[in-house]
Write an enzyme that holds these catalytic residues in place. Structure first.
Site, PDB file in Angstrom:
ATOM      1  N   ASP A   1       0.790  -1.228   0.000  1.00  0.00           N
ATOM      2  CA  ASP A   1       0.000   0.000   0.000  1.00  0.00           C
ATOM      3  C   ASP A   1       0.821   1.277   0.000  1.00  0.00           C
ATOM      4  OD1 ASP A   1       0.927  -0.527   2.581  1.00  0.00           O
ATOM      5  OD2 ASP A   1      -0.655   0.678   3.476  1.00  0.00           O
ATOM      6  N   GLU A   2       2.073   1.192  -0.386  1.00  0.00           N
ATOM      7  CA  GLU A   2       2.916   2.377  -0.383  1.00  0.00           C
ATOM      8  C   GLU A   2       3.818   2.344  -1.601  1.00  0.00           C
ATOM      9  OE1 GLU A   2       4.881   3.916   3.695  1.00  0.00           O
ATOM     10  OE2 GLU A   2       4.875   1.756   3.425  1.00  0.00           O
TER      11      GLU A   2
END
Lengths: 370, 405
Positions: B95-96
């Site tokens: 998620d990054e």
């Protein structure tokens, strides 16, 4: 014990015995050389419990028989540095004396009974065979370079020795290349089969070292779990490697489609040249064959690319095969003929090099996914 | 993404909105929290905390099991959005990601503009909230994205770097963990300004190479580029057991299963590895690793297992809490490979058309069956009728991480 001997012969004997003796052992007695003066001979014995050597010193004058267990390293170094031509050895209580002219030392010894028992050649023993010293040494030097060195391939850490139908054969492999050499043994009498025995490579080198006269016949002995060799002066025994040697005969291709003949020296030089650009991680050279010509190509992502060409005997279809250049260079170094033969079937099946009479070298190629 | 796993779950189960939601393992199975919603964080719950402790802090915690396939799908969707605006995307985790917006001005506008559009797209297409940081370097961008979390959008311009950095505690610097922070504090360094005002040599002398690094960061200096192609350094799998396991046979079977999984992933990625590392954590948290580097790289489960099993023999017996296997020293399968003359003592059989050894061929065939009928279609007999580590039915093994919590 009281013995008079020549310094040079004693030095040689001590060097050989000491080469086996470990610097540090869990059994301190093993760090010593066993000295025995008996009958008309002086004998030195050294062992690391896997390999043992028994060496006879010639030209001695024995005044008083006896045995002693002497610190090996010190005795060997001291004798080496003596200046006189003759040396007198003697034991006095628990001391061992080495004297020469006005130089002398007195070494502390331990009880000779502490020394482990070492095998001895029996007369006319079963499993003993006579071979020419030069033959034995040659087979070892033809094969030992291919034996495994890295840990983990236990059974390949030695040379397989076998006698089949009056032929003495030695085979060594590290799993990716294999050297096989053989020689006929002259024998009057029954056909002979012995072995196979996997003899540690290190011991094999010692066997060769004690063969100081190549024209001399030596006796080799295949025991239960031991392999021995006897010369007129020395007896060496090695504990065998207890493992399964790979089925070597099946990797030697019996028929091949492609045959190349190249000048061994030129081939070796060009390989070495091209190999310079390949990296440590990917040692690989591509050998491209066309009728009459070979092209060697080496490349690596980090350094670049190199090629070399040479004229060869080849009349098949154009074909490529990739090898580790180090393996080929090893083989060429040992090549005994001017012309080297390379035979193979496909780019992913073993290449068979003929390096001399009864001397075959098999190298597994490198595959490159395309 | 803000509280990524937890946000995905509340998005799909709207009745959980506003509640302290966590994704993680069950307390009675020694689970840990993988993600906590901001509501849960209010109770002091954070990721990597044992679930049992989280439940003590917040008895009304809604605990959900992790559904990594789902998160992976959402992750792919998000990464897709990033790539609309720039090809230089470096994912940090599911998620990054770091994005380099250099050269996109004429197409989409500057970095700030792109940041805004990405945030909008993510919300519109996934229903999730992202925090965005825009800055001249990786370190500052990551810092910026954390500053206004959740639902943040922070820009650090070149000329405001000092003003933003100075008041922050040193622990905000990437590479300053609790221990370094403590050591710095004992030297009178509390804020980034304190650190930046120190002599570079002095910091370097005390902290070695990492001293120079943190000193640079304190000045906002971070020369790292955004790499769109991450080169994988290792691949592995580990698991904490519900109950300690002492039985070696059981451990061996688990290890075998892990090796098959890791090998499959390696093959799937076109990789081979030379170094195999076994990790064991005992009941008392004492952790051992043993590794072995082979001469040639492998990606076959059985070969991997034979080395892993050998390593297992080298660790002392005792109740084991966690076991893991990792393969490193990776290389591309397209790199030239030295073949062996022998296949377990027998001559290597080569195919006339130039194929591989027996095991490679068998594995290729099994892999194609697994791709077609699912991962569970063919498994080693010794692993049958066991609880699988991964759900065999999941889509053709496209999982991106070999880690299971």
């Amino acid at each position: 014990m009281k013995v008079l001997c020549e310094r040079e012969t004693l030095r040689e004997a001590l060097t050989i015995a000491t080469s086996v003796i470990p610097n540090k052992s869990t059994r301190p007695a093993v760090e010593n050389v066993f000295v025995r003066a008996d009958g008309d001979a002086l004998e030195l014995v050294g062992t690391d419990l896997d390999v043992a050597v028994r060496y006879r010193v010639d030209n001695v004058k024995l005044e008083e028989p006896g045995t002693a267990l002497v610190p090996a390293r010190v005795a060997s170094d001291f004798v080496r540095d003596l200046s006189g031509e003759t040396v007198r050895l003697g034991s006095q209580g628990s001391s061992f004396l080495i004297e020469s002219e006005d130089e002398r030392c007195e070494l502390t010894t331990i009880d000779p009974d502490e020394f482990p028992g070492v095998s001895q050649f029996g007369e006319g023993e079963q499993g003993s065979v006579s071979v020419l010293g030069a033959t034995f040494s040659r087979l070892v030097s033809r094969t030992s370079f291919a034996a495994a060195r890295e840990a983990g391939r236990y059974a390949m850490h030695g040379i397989l020795v076998v006698i089949e139908d009056d032929e003495l054969r030695m085979i060594a492999t590290d799993g990716r290349r294999l050297a096989l050499a053989s020689a006929t043994i002259d024998r009057n009498g029954e056909p002979l089969n012995q072995g196979p025995a996997i003899v540690p490579t290190k011991a094999m080198q010692l066997f060769c070292r004690v063969i100081d006269d190549p024209t001399e016949m030596v006796e080799i002995h295949f025991g239960e779990n031991i392999f021995g060799l006897r010369t007129s002066k020395a007896e060496v025994f090695a504990r065998l490697i207890d493992g399964d040697f790979p089925r070597y005969s099946a990797v030697v291709p019996s028929s091949t489609e492609n045959l190349v003949e190249a000048d061994a020296v030129t081939f070796g030089k060009k390989l070495k040249l091209v190999a310079n650009v390949t990296s440590v991680d990917t040692r690989a050279v591509r050998i491209s064959l066309e009728p009459g010509q070979m092209k060697i190509l080496g490349r690596s992502d980090s350094t670049g690319e190199a090629t070399a060409q040479l004229a060869i005997q080849y009349d098949g279809d154009p074909v490529d095969i990739v090898f580790n250049p180090d393996y080929l260079i090893d083989g060429i170094k040992n090549c005994e003929t001017d012309v080297l033969r390379l035979e193979f079937n496909q780019r992913n099946t073993p290449g068979k090099f003929t390096l001399g009479e009864n001397y075959t070298y098999i190298v597994m190629p490198i595959t490159v996914d395309t | 993404m803000d509280a990524f796993y937890a946000s995905v779950e509340t998005r799909d189960q709207p009745h959980l909105r506003g509640l302290p939601v966590c994704v993680g393992g069950r307390a009675d199975q020694r689970g840990v929290i993988a993600a906590a919603s901001y509501e849960a964080r209010g109770f002091g719950v954070h990721s990597a905390m044992p679930t049992a402790r989280a439940l003590k802090l917040c008895p009304d915690l809604v605990l959900l099991p992790a559904d990594f396939d789902k998160y992976t799908r959402v992750s792919r969707q998000i990464m897709e959005i990033f790539r609309r605006y720039t090809p230089v995307v470096e994912p940090l985790s599911l998620d990054e990601a770091f994005l380099d917006a250099t050269g996109t001005e004429r197409l989409f506008g500057d970095a700030v503009e792109i940041g805004g559009r990405i945030k909008e797209d993510i919300l519109k297409e996934t229903g999730l909230v992202a925090s965005i940081g825009v800055a001249p370097s990786k370190f500052l961008a990551k810092l910026a994205s954390d500053l206004d979390k959740p639902d943040g959008f922070r820009v650090i311009q070149e000329d405001e770097v000092r003003a933003v950095l100075d008041p922050l505690p040193v622990s905000k610097i990437f590479g300053v963990g609790p221990r370094t922070a403590k050591r710095l504090e004992s030297l009178g360094v509390k804020t980034v300004a304190d650190l930046a005002s120190r002599e570079r040599n002095e910091v370097q002398k005390r902290f070695g190479a990492s001293g120079a690094w943190i000193h640079d960061l304190a000045h906002g200096i971070d020369p790292r580029r955004v790499h769109s192609q991450r080169i994988e350094k290792s691949h592995g799998m580990e698991r904490t057991f519900v109950k300690d396991i002492s039985d070696r046979e059981e451990l061996r079977l688990i290890l075998y299963e892990f090796c098959e999984e890791v090998a499959w992933d390696l093959r799937h990625r076109g990789l081979r590895g030379r170094t195999i590392t076994l990790k064991i954590r005992y009941w008392n948290f004492k952790t051992l690793t043993r590794s072995k580097t082979l001469e040639y790289p492998i990606n076959m489960g059985k070969r991997l297992y034979s080395t892993a099993r050998e390593l297992l023999r080298r660790v002392p017996a005792g109740p084991v809490r966690l076991i893991g296997v990792q393969v490193s020293n990776l290389s591309d399968v397209r790199e030239p490979a030295q073949n062996d003359l022998f296949d377990q003592g027998d001559p290597q059989v080569a195919r006339p058309d130039g194929g591989d050894g027996r095991m490679e061929r068998a594995t290729k065939a099994l892999d194609s069956l697994r791709r077609r009928y699912g991962r569970g279609a063919v498994i080693p007999a010794s692993l049958m009728a066991r609880d699988r580590v991964r759900d065999r039915a999941s889509e053709g093994g496209l999982e991106s991480e070999g880690q299971v919590p």
